[in-house]
Motif scaffolding. Sequence first.
Motif, short mmCIF file in Angstrom:
data_model
loop_
_atom_site.label_atom_id
_atom_site.label_comp_id
_atom_site.label_asym_id
_atom_site.label_seq_id
_atom_site.Cartn_x
_atom_site.Cartn_y
_atom_site.Cartn_z
N GLY A 1 -5.42 9.31 -1.24
CA GLY A 1 -5.76 8.12 -0.47
C GLY A 1 -4.84 6.96 -0.81
O GLY A 1 -3.93 7.10 -1.64
N PRO A 2 -5.05 5.81 -0.17
CA PRO A 2 -4.16 4.67 -0.37
C PRO A 2 -4.33 4.02 -1.74
O PRO A 2 -5.45 3.91 -2.26
CB PRO A 2 -4.55 3.70 0.74
N VAL A 3 -3.21 3.61 -2.31
CA VAL A 3 -3.18 2.85 -3.56
C VAL A 3 -2.54 1.51 -3.23
O VAL A 3 -1.44 1.46 -2.69
CB VAL A 3 -2.36 3.58 -4.65
N VAL A 4 -3.24 0.43 -3.54
CA VAL A 4 -2.69 -0.91 -3.31
C VAL A 4 -2.07 -1.37 -4.62
O VAL A 4 -2.73 -1.39 -5.66
CB VAL A 4 -3.77 -1.90 -2.83
N CYS A 5 -0.80 -1.72 -4.55
CA CYS A 5 -0.03 -2.08 -5.74
C CYS A 5 0.31 -3.56 -5.76
O CYS A 5 0.69 -4.13 -4.74
CB CYS A 5 1.28 -1.30 -5.78
N GLN A 6 0.17 -4.14 -6.94
CA GLN A 6 0.71 -5.48 -7.17
C GLN A 6 2.05 -5.28 -7.84
O GLN A 6 2.12 -4.83 -8.98
CB GLN A 6 -0.21 -6.31 -8.06
N LEU A 7 3.10 -5.55 -7.11
CA LEU A 7 4.45 -5.43 -7.64
C LEU A 7 4.96 -6.81 -8.01
O LEU A 7 4.44 -7.83 -7.55
CB LEU A 7 5.38 -4.77 -6.62
N TYR A 8 5.98 -6.83 -8.82
CA TYR A 8 6.57 -8.08 -9.28
C TYR A 8 8.04 -8.12 -8.91
O TYR A 8 8.59 -7.15 -8.42
CB TYR A 8 6.34 -8.24 -10.79
N SER A 9 8.67 -9.23 -9.13
CA SER A 9 10.07 -9.42 -8.76
C SER A 9 10.94 -8.29 -9.30
O SER A 9 10.57 -7.60 -10.25
CB SER A 9 10.59 -10.75 -9.30
N MET B 1 -9.12 8.79 -8.43
CA MET B 1 -7.86 8.59 -9.15
C MET B 1 -8.09 7.72 -10.38
O MET B 1 -8.78 6.70 -10.30
CB MET B 1 -6.84 7.92 -8.21
N SER B 2 -7.51 8.11 -11.50
CA SER B 2 -7.65 7.31 -12.72
C SER B 2 -6.79 6.05 -12.62
O SER B 2 -5.85 5.97 -11.82
CB SER B 2 -7.22 8.13 -13.94
N VAL B 3 -7.13 5.10 -13.46
CA VAL B 3 -6.34 3.87 -13.55
C VAL B 3 -4.89 4.20 -13.90
O VAL B 3 -3.95 3.64 -13.31
CB VAL B 3 -6.94 2.90 -14.59
N GLU B 4 -4.72 5.12 -14.84
CA GLU B 4 -3.37 5.49 -15.28
C GLU B 4 -2.56 6.10 -14.14
O GLU B 4 -1.37 5.81 -13.99
CB GLU B 4 -3.44 6.48 -16.46
N GLN B 5 -3.21 6.96 -13.33
CA GLN B 5 -2.52 7.56 -12.18
C GLN B 5 -2.12 6.48 -11.17
O GLN B 5 -1.00 6.49 -10.66
CB GLN B 5 -3.41 8.60 -11.49
N GLY B 6 -3.04 5.58 -10.88
CA GLY B 6 -2.75 4.50 -9.93
C GLY B 6 -1.61 3.62 -10.41
O GLY B 6 -0.69 3.29 -9.66
N ASP B 7 -1.66 3.26 -11.68
CA ASP B 7 -0.59 2.42 -12.24
C ASP B 7 0.75 3.15 -12.23
O ASP B 7 1.79 2.55 -11.95
CB ASP B 7 -0.93 1.99 -13.68
N ALA B 8 0.75 4.45 -12.50
CA ALA B 8 1.99 5.24 -12.49
C ALA B 8 2.59 5.27 -11.08
O ALA B 8 3.81 5.18 -10.92
CB ALA B 8 1.73 6.65 -13.00
N ILE B 9 1.74 5.39 -10.07
CA ILE B 9 2.22 5.39 -8.68
C ILE B 9 2.86 4.04 -8.37
O ILE B 9 3.93 3.98 -7.75
CB ILE B 9 1.06 5.71 -7.72
N CYS B 10 2.24 2.97 -8.81
CA CYS B 10 2.78 1.64 -8.53
C CYS B 10 4.08 1.38 -9.31
O CYS B 10 5.01 0.78 -8.78
CB CYS B 10 1.74 0.58 -8.85
N THR C 1 0.84 -1.19 0.00
CA THR C 1 0.00 0.00 0.00
C THR C 1 0.88 1.24 0.00
O THR C 1 1.79 1.36 0.81
CB THR C 1 -0.93 0.01 1.22
N VAL C 2 0.58 2.15 -0.91
CA VAL C 2 1.30 3.42 -1.02
C VAL C 2 0.30 4.51 -0.64
O VAL C 2 -0.78 4.60 -1.21
CB VAL C 2 1.82 3.65 -2.45
#
Length: 80
Positions: free
Chosen positions: A36-44, A60-69, A30-31
């Motif tokens: 507000g909080p963005v939950v990220c699925q990160l990879y190796s 928040m847009s999908v693009e903004q959330g993905d950019a944060i992650c 969670t970032v």
Amino acid sequence: MGRLILFVTGACVLSGCSLDPKAWETAPVTVQTAQGPVVCQLYSENIQTWDRAISRPETMSVEQGDAICLAEGRRRDAAG
């Protein structure tokens, strides 16, 4: 760039590693952001291309959330 992708794909096939993103997932993180909080699925490590938001504020847009992650994945890889 195309040769690098082909090389990595070939190396994975020969070594028996998986190209399925699920095989490389880490525990979600969670970032906290101003919206507000963005939950990220990160990879190796070194696979930030797949990093994405799996939960984000409605404002928040999908693009903004993905950019944060993506930025979080890069930050963690650099801290390494």
